[in-house]
Design a protein around this motif. Sequence first.
Motif, PDB file in Angstrom:
ATOM      1  N   GLN A  57      -7.482  -5.524  36.583  1.00  0.00           N
ATOM      2  CA  GLN A  57      -7.433  -6.905  37.076  1.00  0.00           C
ATOM      3  C   GLN A  57      -6.370  -7.072  38.155  1.00  0.00           C
ATOM      4  N   GLU A 107     -16.602  -6.249  39.408  1.00  0.00           N
ATOM      5  CA  GLU A 107     -15.706  -7.102  40.183  1.00  0.00           C
ATOM      6  C   GLU A 107     -15.257  -6.369  41.441  1.00  0.00           C
ATOM      7  N   CYS A 108     -14.985  -7.125  42.465  1.00  0.00           N
ATOM      8  CA  CYS A 108     -14.375  -6.602  43.690  1.00  0.00           C
ATOM      9  C   CYS A 108     -15.353  -5.698  44.452  1.00  0.00           C
ATOM     10  N   LEU A 120     -15.543  -5.660  34.214  1.00  0.00           N
ATOM     11  CA  LEU A 120     -14.688  -5.561  35.396  1.00  0.00           C
ATOM     12  C   LEU A 120     -15.233  -4.574  36.421  1.00  0.00           C
TER      13      LEU A 120
END
Length: 401
Positions: free
Chosen positions: A265, A298-299, A295
């Motif tokens: 994160q 993500e990104c 996760l």
Amino acid sequence: MKALFWIVGIVALAVGLTLAARWNDGYVLLVLPPYRVELSLNLLIVIAVAGFAAGYALMRFVFATLRLPREVRAYRLARRTERAQASLTEALREYFAGRYGRAEKAAAAALELGEHPGLAAVLAARAAHELRAWERRDAYLARAAATAEDDVARVVTEAELLLEAHRHQEALGLLRQLPRRHTAALRLELKAQQQARNWEQVLELVEALRRRNVFDAAQAEPVRRYALAENLKRKALDTRALEQAWDQVPVGDRTDRRVAAAAAQCFIALGGCDKAHRIVEHALEAAWDSDLVGLYAECEGADTVRRIERAESWLKRHPDDAALLLTLGRLCAGQGLWGKAQSYLDASLAIEPTYSVHLAAARLQERLGNAEAARRHYRESLDLALAQLKTVTGGRRRTPL
């Protein structure tokens, strides 16, 4: 039988003395001009013995009279000590029995009687704290500090009570006064550092307590890994500091679910997408976790195709994982693979319809131009989010002012 022997012996002695006196014709002549006194020897012996006995009794009486005030003081002191010890014992018994009012009363009595005043004041302060009598508690602690007796017990007690009130800085200041750090102080310092969110100090204290066998591995690991994760979160505003902190994390802890999620994160927040994805991959290879796999989508990075292939290899081992299917749906949507994205999202909805899946499906339908389907998914997502919020809050809402 013993008394009978004494009686027989005394009677025999009296008879013997009487017979001896009958055969004694001696006399004593005392001359003090112009006076003359003639006494029989037997009478003189009786007078001498009687005089000695009377003189001895008189001296004993005089000395006992002179000693009486001191003995009275000693007796009163002994009685006071007995009452004080009884009060202190009663205070301990009532405190551990949970009767704090009686415990405070008994400890206060022991304190007034002067028996171990430091211990009595500390015990009274603990009882008053349990009764939420803050002013009396502080007064007892002040008296304990004034006695200068068993200062370690007073400092540990005061620090513990301060920590219960979340006054960790004051507690840390008190614990620094101890001449040497012992186990109880270390445990309290650990709690204070946790409240102060000084995670590096928490890690040092956990290791020190583990070396002293206060914590075993099962107890120390969750605390230590939580501190590692929180320490990483504190570095989320500085890429260099975050990388240094991550490099200092032991290899065995990098695959822990909480530590890996915190690191991923933080790297995502700082734009380190590739680093975050590698952290998630290593952690999932060590131990599968459905929350952590979320996760992975993500990104946006340059490795989307590789991530899709890696996630599809995981899907062979975890075909019914709704979070993994959602992740694949989001990755495929980001790569423009609309058909695969919709099939993965539909499969995730079939297993576990959550607001996150409906939200991803709504965004996908918007991009495909299906407005009605997008509105339906948005509505389902909102309903599920409100239902989850109601479960968390119990249906309560803030009262308007």
